[in-house]
Design a protein around this motif. Structure first.
Motif, PDB file in Angstrom:
ATOM      1  N   ARG A 167      15.313  -3.393   8.155  1.00  0.00           N
ATOM      2  CA  ARG A 167      14.666  -3.061   9.421  1.00  0.00           C
ATOM      3  C   ARG A 167      13.154  -3.090   9.256  1.00  0.00           C
ATOM      4  NH1 ARG A 167      17.884   2.035  11.936  1.00  0.00           N
ATOM      5  NH2 ARG A 167      16.330   1.716  13.572  1.00  0.00           N
ATOM      6  N   VAL A 168      12.481  -3.512  10.301  1.00  0.00           N
ATOM      7  CA  VAL A 168      11.026  -3.653  10.300  1.00  0.00           C
ATOM      8  C   VAL A 168      10.375  -2.301  10.606  1.00  0.00           C
ATOM      9  CG1 VAL A 168       9.081  -4.785  11.428  1.00  0.00           C
ATOM     10  CG2 VAL A 168      11.185  -6.065  10.984  1.00  0.00           C
ATOM     11  N   TYR A 169       9.260  -2.038   9.949  1.00  0.00           N
ATOM     12  CA  TYR A 169       8.494  -0.831  10.246  1.00  0.00           C
ATOM     13  C   TYR A 169       7.014  -1.145  10.110  1.00  0.00           C
ATOM     14  CZ  TYR A 169       7.925  -0.162   5.164  1.00  0.00           C
ATOM     15  OH  TYR A 169       7.613  -0.311   3.836  1.00  0.00           O
ATOM     16  N   LEU A 170       6.176  -0.215  10.527  1.00  0.00           N
ATOM     17  CA  LEU A 170       4.731  -0.379  10.433  1.00  0.00           C
ATOM     18  C   LEU A 170       4.207   0.558   9.352  1.00  0.00           C
ATOM     19  CD1 LEU A 170       2.255  -1.765  11.988  1.00  0.00           C
ATOM     20  CD2 LEU A 170       1.920   0.495  12.977  1.00  0.00           C
ATOM     21  N   ALA A 171       3.461   0.011   8.411  1.00  0.00           N
ATOM     22  CA  ALA A 171       2.806   0.804   7.368  1.00  0.00           C
ATOM     23  C   ALA A 171       1.305   0.765   7.615  1.00  0.00           C
ATOM     24  CB  ALA A 171       3.134   0.258   5.980  1.00  0.00           C
ATOM     25  N   ARG A 172       0.668   1.906   7.489  1.00  0.00           N
ATOM     26  CA  ARG A 172      -0.757   2.015   7.782  1.00  0.00           C
ATOM     27  C   ARG A 172      -1.466   2.611   6.568  1.00  0.00           C
ATOM     28  NH1 ARG A 172      -2.913   5.840  12.680  1.00  0.00           N
ATOM     29  NH2 ARG A 172      -5.118   5.213  12.691  1.00  0.00           N
ATOM     30  N   VAL A 173      -2.265   1.796   5.884  1.00  0.00           N
ATOM     31  CA  VAL A 173      -2.959   2.225   4.674  1.00  0.00           C
ATOM     32  C   VAL A 173      -4.374   2.660   5.056  1.00  0.00           C
ATOM     33  CG1 VAL A 173      -3.764   1.553   2.389  1.00  0.00           C
ATOM     34  CG2 VAL A 173      -1.611   0.630   3.271  1.00  0.00           C
ATOM     35  N   ILE A 174      -4.669   3.941   4.844  1.00  0.00           N
ATOM     36  CA  ILE A 174      -5.965   4.505   5.212  1.00  0.00           C
ATOM     37  C   ILE A 174      -6.671   4.969   3.940  1.00  0.00           C
ATOM     38  CG2 ILE A 174      -7.145   6.288   6.549  1.00  0.00           C
ATOM     39  CD1 ILE A 174      -4.592   6.326   8.338  1.00  0.00           C
ATOM     40  N   LYS A 175      -7.841   4.409   3.677  1.00  0.00           N
ATOM     41  CA  LYS A 175      -8.619   4.764   2.490  1.00  0.00           C
ATOM     42  C   LYS A 175      -9.912   5.437   2.920  1.00  0.00           C
ATOM     43  CE  LYS A 175      -6.803   0.915  -0.250  1.00  0.00           C
ATOM     44  NZ  LYS A 175      -7.145  -0.320  -1.019  1.00  0.00           N
ATOM     45  N   LEU A 176     -10.257   6.515   2.217  1.00  0.00           N
ATOM     46  CA  LEU A 176     -11.449   7.292   2.553  1.00  0.00           C
ATOM     47  C   LEU A 176     -12.331   7.403   1.316  1.00  0.00           C
ATOM     48  CD1 LEU A 176      -8.668   9.144   3.608  1.00  0.00           C
ATOM     49  CD2 LEU A 176     -10.441   9.688   5.265  1.00  0.00           C
ATOM     50  N   GLU A 177     -13.621   7.173   1.503  1.00  0.00           N
ATOM     51  CA  GLU A 177     -14.555   7.234   0.394  1.00  0.00           C
ATOM     52  C   GLU A 177     -15.841   7.925   0.823  1.00  0.00           C
ATOM     53  OE1 GLU A 177     -14.081   3.549  -2.500  1.00  0.00           O
ATOM     54  OE2 GLU A 177     -14.504   2.889  -0.455  1.00  0.00           O
ATOM     55  N   GLY A 178     -16.369   8.770  -0.064  1.00  0.00           N
ATOM     56  CA  GLY A 178     -17.654   9.408   0.170  1.00  0.00           C
ATOM     57  C   GLY A 178     -17.567  10.637   1.046  1.00  0.00           C
ATOM     58  N   GLY A 179     -18.629  11.413   1.054  1.00  0.00           N
ATOM     59  CA  GLY A 179     -18.685  12.611   1.879  1.00  0.00           C
ATOM     60  C   GLY A 179     -17.825  13.741   1.334  1.00  0.00           C
ATOM     61  N   GLU A 180     -17.636  14.757   2.147  1.00  0.00           N
ATOM     62  CA  GLU A 180     -16.844  15.923   1.772  1.00  0.00           C
ATOM     63  C   GLU A 180     -15.388  15.682   2.155  1.00  0.00           C
ATOM     64  OE1 GLU A 180     -18.522  19.323   3.600  1.00  0.00           O
ATOM     65  OE2 GLU A 180     -20.523  18.988   2.774  1.00  0.00           O
TER      66      GLU A 180
ATOM     67  N   ALA B 157       4.176  10.634   5.838  1.00  0.00           N
ATOM     68  CA  ALA B 157       2.876  10.461   5.195  1.00  0.00           C
ATOM     69  C   ALA B 157       3.005  10.678   3.696  1.00  0.00           C
ATOM     70  CB  ALA B 157       1.860  11.440   5.784  1.00  0.00           C
ATOM     71  N   SER B 158       2.210   9.935   2.946  1.00  0.00           N
ATOM     72  CA  SER B 158       2.121  10.142   1.499  1.00  0.00           C
ATOM     73  C   SER B 158       0.691   9.898   1.058  1.00  0.00           C
ATOM     74  CB  SER B 158       3.087   9.220   0.748  1.00  0.00           C
ATOM     75  OG  SER B 158       2.827   7.864   1.023  1.00  0.00           O
ATOM     76  N   GLY B 159       0.302  10.568  -0.025  1.00  0.00           N
ATOM     77  CA  GLY B 159      -1.066  10.470  -0.517  1.00  0.00           C
ATOM     78  C   GLY B 159      -1.136   9.720  -1.833  1.00  0.00           C
ATOM     79  N   SER B 160      -2.317   9.232  -2.160  1.00  0.00           N
ATOM     80  CA  SER B 160      -2.526   8.466  -3.383  1.00  0.00           C
ATOM     81  C   SER B 160      -2.670   9.400  -4.585  1.00  0.00           C
ATOM     82  CB  SER B 160      -3.785   7.604  -3.261  1.00  0.00           C
ATOM     83  OG  SER B 160      -3.704   6.742  -2.162  1.00  0.00           O
ATOM     84  N   LEU B 161      -2.065   8.994  -5.702  1.00  0.00           N
ATOM     85  CA  LEU B 161      -2.193   9.697  -6.968  1.00  0.00           C
ATOM     86  C   LEU B 161      -2.692   8.712  -8.022  1.00  0.00           C
ATOM     87  CD1 LEU B 161       1.112  11.794  -7.077  1.00  0.00           C
ATOM     88  CD2 LEU B 161      -1.190  12.646  -6.620  1.00  0.00           C
ATOM     89  N   PRO B 162      -3.282   9.189  -9.127  1.00  0.00           N
ATOM     90  CA  PRO B 162      -3.710   8.282 -10.201  1.00  0.00           C
ATOM     91  C   PRO B 162      -2.548   7.426 -10.711  1.00  0.00           C
ATOM     92  CG  PRO B 162      -4.626  10.466 -10.535  1.00  0.00           C
ATOM     93  CD  PRO B 162      -3.640  10.595  -9.407  1.00  0.00           C
ATOM     94  N   GLY B 163      -2.851   6.200 -11.078  1.00  0.00           N
ATOM     95  CA  GLY B 163      -1.826   5.314 -11.592  1.00  0.00           C
ATOM     96  C   GLY B 163      -1.021   4.609 -10.528  1.00  0.00           C
ATOM     97  N   GLY B 164      -1.463   4.709  -9.280  1.00  0.00           N
ATOM     98  CA  GLY B 164      -0.764   4.024  -8.199  1.00  0.00           C
ATOM     99  C   GLY B 164       0.444   4.767  -7.662  1.00  0.00           C
ATOM    100  N   LYS B 165       0.701   5.970  -8.155  1.00  0.00           N
ATOM    101  CA  LYS B 165       1.838   6.746  -7.658  1.00  0.00           C
ATOM    102  C   LYS B 165       1.487   7.411  -6.334  1.00  0.00           C
ATOM    103  CE  LYS B 165       3.682   7.716 -12.279  1.00  0.00           C
ATOM    104  NZ  LYS B 165       4.096   8.782 -13.232  1.00  0.00           N
ATOM    105  N   ARG B 166       2.525   7.879  -5.639  1.00  0.00           N
ATOM    106  CA  ARG B 166       2.315   8.499  -4.339  1.00  0.00           C
ATOM    107  C   ARG B 166       3.014   9.856  -4.283  1.00  0.00           C
ATOM    108  NH1 ARG B 166      -0.413   5.042  -1.589  1.00  0.00           N
ATOM    109  NH2 ARG B 166      -0.607   6.616   0.017  1.00  0.00           N
ATOM    110  N   LYS B 167       2.464  10.730  -3.480  1.00  0.00           N
ATOM    111  CA  LYS B 167       3.013  12.069  -3.287  1.00  0.00           C
ATOM    112  C   LYS B 167       3.254  12.291  -1.796  1.00  0.00           C
ATOM    113  CE  LYS B 167       1.866  16.976  -3.774  1.00  0.00           C
ATOM    114  NZ  LYS B 167       0.825  17.944  -4.199  1.00  0.00           N
ATOM    115  N   ALA B 168       4.457  12.738  -1.451  1.00  0.00           N
ATOM    116  CA  ALA B 168       4.766  13.001  -0.042  1.00  0.00           C
ATOM    117  C   ALA B 168       3.868  14.109   0.497  1.00  0.00           C
ATOM    118  CB  ALA B 168       6.233  13.387   0.108  1.00  0.00           C
ATOM    119  N   LEU B 169       3.385  13.923   1.711  1.00  0.00           N
ATOM    120  CA  LEU B 169       2.563  14.918   2.383  1.00  0.00           C
ATOM    121  C   LEU B 169       3.333  15.477   3.580  1.00  0.00           C
ATOM    122  CD1 LEU B 169      -0.858  13.000   2.447  1.00  0.00           C
ATOM    123  CD2 LEU B 169      -0.105  14.719   0.784  1.00  0.00           C
TER     124      LEU B 169
END
Length: 211
Positions: free
Chosen positions: A117-130, A162-174
């Protein structure tokens, strides 16, 4: 900015409010109004599967998870849309800034090989600031419910996880926070880490197969 993908999932990104505000499946648009009006009419989105996700600022720094989401516009909060760029498959990556934080936001149509089945994945990257107190709002809707796995279901049509980025390319469920927002509800998730860069993956999965 409306985008149609080859796997027949579609979206509209609101450049004024700097948010993804609707999704739908199937045909992209009906251009009949333009054809019949000899260029003077309007193309329209086919509304059968359309799911509106709400408008308003997608990012906010909150002191805690109970702090209310501001009603101010994205512009008044300092969120600025910086355009988009296309990859080799002509899929857009939207860019915007919030204070000193730079954001890249890339939706992609994907096929789940386990379910076909088709789904939409949305990759959001944030850099800088607080980044430590940064929250992201994924949906505002009158029919929004939190699930045991931390995801949310919107309009009884689409499940968002939702899932977040971890070192080594792993992901953690949010886990989404489902909160009242006036007469409707909102789904927000903490995405920031102290220092460096952060990122979140949002997956939008339809609950029923396309008819």
């Amino acid at each position: 900015i409306s985008v149609g993908y080859p796997l027949k999932v579609n979206l509209t990104f609101d450049a004024e409010n700097v948010c993804l505000n609707q999704l739908w499946r199937g045909k992209f648009i009906d251009p009949g109004g333009i054809w019949r009006g000899q260029g003077s009419g309007n193309a329209r989105i086919i509304p059968r599967e359309r799911l509106k996700l709400g408008r308003g600022a997608p990012l906010q720094r909150l002191s805690d998870e109970d702090s209310p989401w501001p009603e101010d516009t994205s512009r008044s909060l300092g969120i600025r849309f910086k355009g988009y760029r296309l990859d080799e498959k002509r899929r857009p990556t939207f860019s915007y800034v919030y204070g000193g934080t730079r954001v890249s936001d890339k939706p992609m149509d994907l096929l789940d090989k386990n379910t076909n089945r088709v789904y939409l994945a949305r990759v959001i990257k944030l850099e800088g600031g607080e980044l430590g107190s940064l929250y992201f709002r994924a949906a505002v809707h009158q029919d929004l419910s939190g699930e045991k796995d931390g995801s949310v279901t919107v309009g009884r049509k689409v499940n968002i996880r939702a899932s977040g980025s971890l070192p080594g390319g792993k992901r953690k469920a949010l886990k989404f926070l489902v909160r009242p927002s006036g007469k409707v509800k909102e789904a927000v998730v903490a995405v920031g880490n102290e220092g460096g860069a952060s990122g979140v993956l949002l997956e939008y999965r339809w609950l029923e197969e396309e008819k």
